[in-house]
Design an enzyme around this catalytic site. Sequence first.
Site, PDB file in Angstrom:
ATOM      1  N   CYS A  95      14.898   7.402  40.903  1.00 37.63           N
ATOM      2  CA  CYS A  95      13.521   6.919  40.599  1.00 37.63           C
ATOM      3  C   CYS A  95      13.420   5.428  39.864  1.00 37.63           C
ATOM      4  O   CYS A  95      12.313   4.911  39.517  1.00 37.63           O
ATOM      5  CB  CYS A  95      12.536   7.851  40.124  1.00 37.63           C
ATOM      6  SG  CYS A  95      12.740   8.550  38.460  1.00 37.63           S
ATOM      7  N   LYS A 106      47.159  41.145  42.549  1.00 38.85           N
ATOM      8  CA  LYS A 106      47.554  40.884  41.273  1.00 38.85           C
ATOM      9  C   LYS A 106      46.185  40.212  40.710  1.00 38.85           C
ATOM     10  O   LYS A 106      45.709  39.091  41.001  1.00 38.85           O
ATOM     11  CB  LYS A 106      48.480  39.732  41.335  1.00 38.85           C
ATOM     12  CG  LYS A 106      49.059  39.323  39.834  1.00 38.85           C
ATOM     13  CD  LYS A 106      50.261  38.480  39.931  1.00 38.85           C
ATOM     14  CE  LYS A 106      50.958  38.069  38.812  1.00 38.85           C
ATOM     15  NZ  LYS A 106      50.145  37.608  37.457  1.00 38.85           N
ATOM     16  N   ASP A 136      20.348  52.474  39.779  1.00 38.89           N
ATOM     17  CA  ASP A 136      20.625  52.156  38.192  1.00 38.89           C
ATOM     18  C   ASP A 136      19.551  52.399  37.372  1.00 38.89           C
ATOM     19  O   ASP A 136      19.622  52.845  36.305  1.00 38.89           O
ATOM     20  CB  ASP A 136      20.597  50.313  38.335  1.00 38.89           C
ATOM     21  CG  ASP A 136      21.885  49.861  39.013  1.00 38.89           C
ATOM     22  OD1 ASP A 136      22.733  50.740  39.390  1.00 38.89           O
ATOM     23  OD2 ASP A 136      22.145  48.806  39.190  1.00 38.89           O
TER      24      ASP A 136
HETATM   25  S1  IVH Z   1      52.072  45.800  36.643  1.00 41.39           S
HETATM   26  C1  IVH Z   1      55.952  44.567  34.074  1.00 41.39           C
HETATM   27  N1  IVH Z   1      50.112  45.297  38.472  1.00 41.39           N
HETATM   28  O1  IVH Z   1      50.224  40.334  35.990  1.00 41.39           O
HETATM   29  C2  IVH Z   1      54.728  44.210  34.087  1.00 41.39           C
HETATM   30  N2  IVH Z   1      50.403  43.870  36.661  1.00 41.39           N
HETATM   31  O2  IVH Z   1      52.406  38.102  35.619  1.00 41.39           O
HETATM   32  C3  IVH Z   1      53.933  45.374  35.167  1.00 41.39           C
HETATM   33  N3  IVH Z   1      48.779  42.019  36.663  1.00 41.39           N
HETATM   34  O3  IVH Z   1      50.742  40.950  32.403  1.00 41.39           O
HETATM   35  C4  IVH Z   1      52.461  44.965  35.250  1.00 41.39           C
HETATM   36  N4  IVH Z   1      47.475  42.679  38.355  1.00 41.39           N
HETATM   37  O4  IVH Z   1      48.557  41.204  33.428  1.00 41.39           O
HETATM   38  C5  IVH Z   1      50.679  44.696  37.391  1.00 41.39           C
HETATM   39  N5  IVH Z   1      48.449  45.212  39.919  1.00 41.39           N
HETATM   40  C6  IVH Z   1      49.014  44.835  38.927  1.00 41.39           C
HETATM   41  C7  IVH Z   1      48.626  43.674  38.244  1.00 41.39           C
HETATM   42  C8  IVH Z   1      49.264  43.174  37.017  1.00 41.39           C
HETATM   43  C9  IVH Z   1      47.780  41.785  37.454  1.00 41.39           C
HETATM   44  C10 IVH Z   1      48.924  40.873  35.500  1.00 41.39           C
HETATM   45  C11 IVH Z   1      49.437  41.742  34.274  1.00 41.39           C
HETATM   46  C12 IVH Z   1      50.712  41.123  33.803  1.00 41.39           C
HETATM   47  C13 IVH Z   1      50.826  39.931  34.595  1.00 41.39           C
HETATM   48  C14 IVH Z   1      52.142  39.522  34.929  1.00 41.39           C
END
Ligand code: IVH
Length: 664
Positions: free
Chosen positions: A411, A115, A33
């Site tokens: 205390c 996700k 860094d």
């Molecule tokens: S694809 C048609 N991939 O989940 C939607 N979304 O609940 C296509 N999200 O608004 C989204 N990880 O903010 C996709 N690997 C991922 C994701 C992801 C988080 C979120 C995204 C979306 C929400 C839907």
Amino acid sequence: MPQDVKKKIDRLRREMRRHDYLYYVLNQPEISDRLYDQLFDELKTLEQANPNLITADSPTQRVSDRPLDEFVSVRHAVPMLSMDNTYNSEELRAFDERVRKQLGGRDYDYIVELKIDGVAISLRYEAGTLATAATRGDGEVGDDVTANVRTIKAVPLVLLDGRNVPDVLEVRGEVYMPTKEFVELNKLRSDASEPLFANPRNAAAGSLKLLDARTTAERNLAFFAYSVGELSGPLGENHYQILQRFKKLGLPVNPNIKKAADIDRVIDICLGWSEKKQRLDYQIDGMVVKVNRFDQRDILGATGRAPRWCISYKFPAEQAETTVISIDVQVGKSGILTPVANLTPVQLAGTTVKRASLHNFDELNRLDVRCGDTVLIEKAGEIIPQVLQVNKKSRPPGTVPFKVPKKCPNCGSDVRKDPDGVYIRCVNRDCTGQLKERLKYFAGRGQMDIEHLGSALIDQLVDNGLVKNFADIYTLKAGQLAGLERMAEKSARNVVNAVEKSKAQPLWRLIAALGIRHIGGQSAQILAEHFGSLDALMQAGQQTLEDIDQIGPTMAESLYDYFHNDKNVAVVRRLNSLGVKPKQPKVKRSDKLAGKTIVVTGSLEKFTRQQAEYTIRQAGGKPSSSVSKKTDFVLAGKEPGSKLDKARRLGVTVINEKQFMDML
Ligand code: IVH
């Protein structure tokens, strides 16, 4: 030679982009860094001397110092749809059935992704350069958060190999806050009596909605790319290819992405992550399953709100109901009293939860938690469980509201509420409850990191009167320890050795370990680099402290007070005499302005006032806020005001921005 300088600037920018790529995309940094910071400083200096060569896509131009008045709306060229959810393997199988039926016998495969629990963002690259960043909003129209997103180092300002990308490329992905950053941010906010963020997602969303990008830049947000919006030319035939292409362009893609040939494999992967997710250093709230091929996605299409080619699998909620057995009041290291609920043990996300913090008495009153109540608790990843709400319908008869304590439960001393905060504190600096917490912090991992000197042992040491302050730790003998409960001779020796070893910790750790209010690890590092020794830090006046870049007036006051308290000074002196006197080499700087006192006044074009003062300090000079006969120069920008008049009266040399840059 301007031509040479331009070449050098270009080379430095290319080099920094390559290191960004190695760090954020490949996760294989080649340089430290510190070296990276040196490249940054070198580039910054060259640009300051040649302001005409500064371009918006330079790595030095991520943070704008002009706060916005409001966010402008942006209409998404391709709507940002939402996703349908599933909660178990049957629902995943039903999704697969629908896909199979609609694809009428064609072969297909899936991509399974994490996700990420953050905020969806659309990044619009035009001719390979980041043009706009927008939030999802209602899916059709979002907010323009470009200034804030530009501060996220994982988001490239220009794509690598940008000549080979479509003219318009909208990259969609998630901005998130790593768990560690979230915990630290809340700690800072709690120290400053500011309201806490409930989870990393809210913290990320809040950080993107700040009008001043300088604050966003401090939040250390991160980013993963996972799909495309508008696209003016081909980028790949399937999702997997696009993700590979993203990486080549310098866009970070989550490393845990898997191809799955059938739904059995999809289910395997999804279920596997509900355990493994604890190990990630960011939060995920489920998995996303996507049909890989784009031609097949076209066949599947979308309903009004969500595509039919993808589905999310949500992990079981990390919430549970349990009952409150009792409410304890804990004393923290700076005397803060925190109510903690003792709960009927309940299983939650793989661990047994027996206690939950209620944060402070305002929060306790707001929730109206009482002994005997049934409460809903939540745990997110590594974060301590918290009480979300009380189920008032299940409240047994005869409960009474919890009484805010008037005395310290440890205390018996008086307590006082912070003048403009929510916390109640024990006012007795000699309270053993506080002492125990201060010692635990001192010995803790982020500070002096004294192995084997754990919480239970510290409690015993204080209760037996063996340790009354930090210095006493360094006088402990194995013989004394061996007499304590559950302390065999060998463990006693381990403790003494670990204490001895901690004497070699660098200065910043000792500064942090003192537990001075508002001074965490990062500020301790700045102070250690600046002063080089504890002695020098202790001698510093409040103004000197305040003049240090990133040390604000609250920190300066807190440091000054700490080192002007006789008891604290005596303990530090004793630490020194017991062999705890770490040094830290001062950071090398240029000496172009060595010994010069400079007052900055008016508004400059290329620097904010803070940046100018920082630059003065880096060049060995001393920025000051008031003009006197001792002032060497007054650096005057536009609308300089009375300081310029005073400089003229006193005959102090006045310089403009150009002359200042020439000096550097
Ligand atoms: S694809 C048609 N991939 O989940 C939607 N979304 O609940 C296509 N999200 O608004 C989204 N990880 O903010 C996709 N690997 C991922 C994701 C992801 C988080 C979120 C995204 C979306 C929400 C839907």
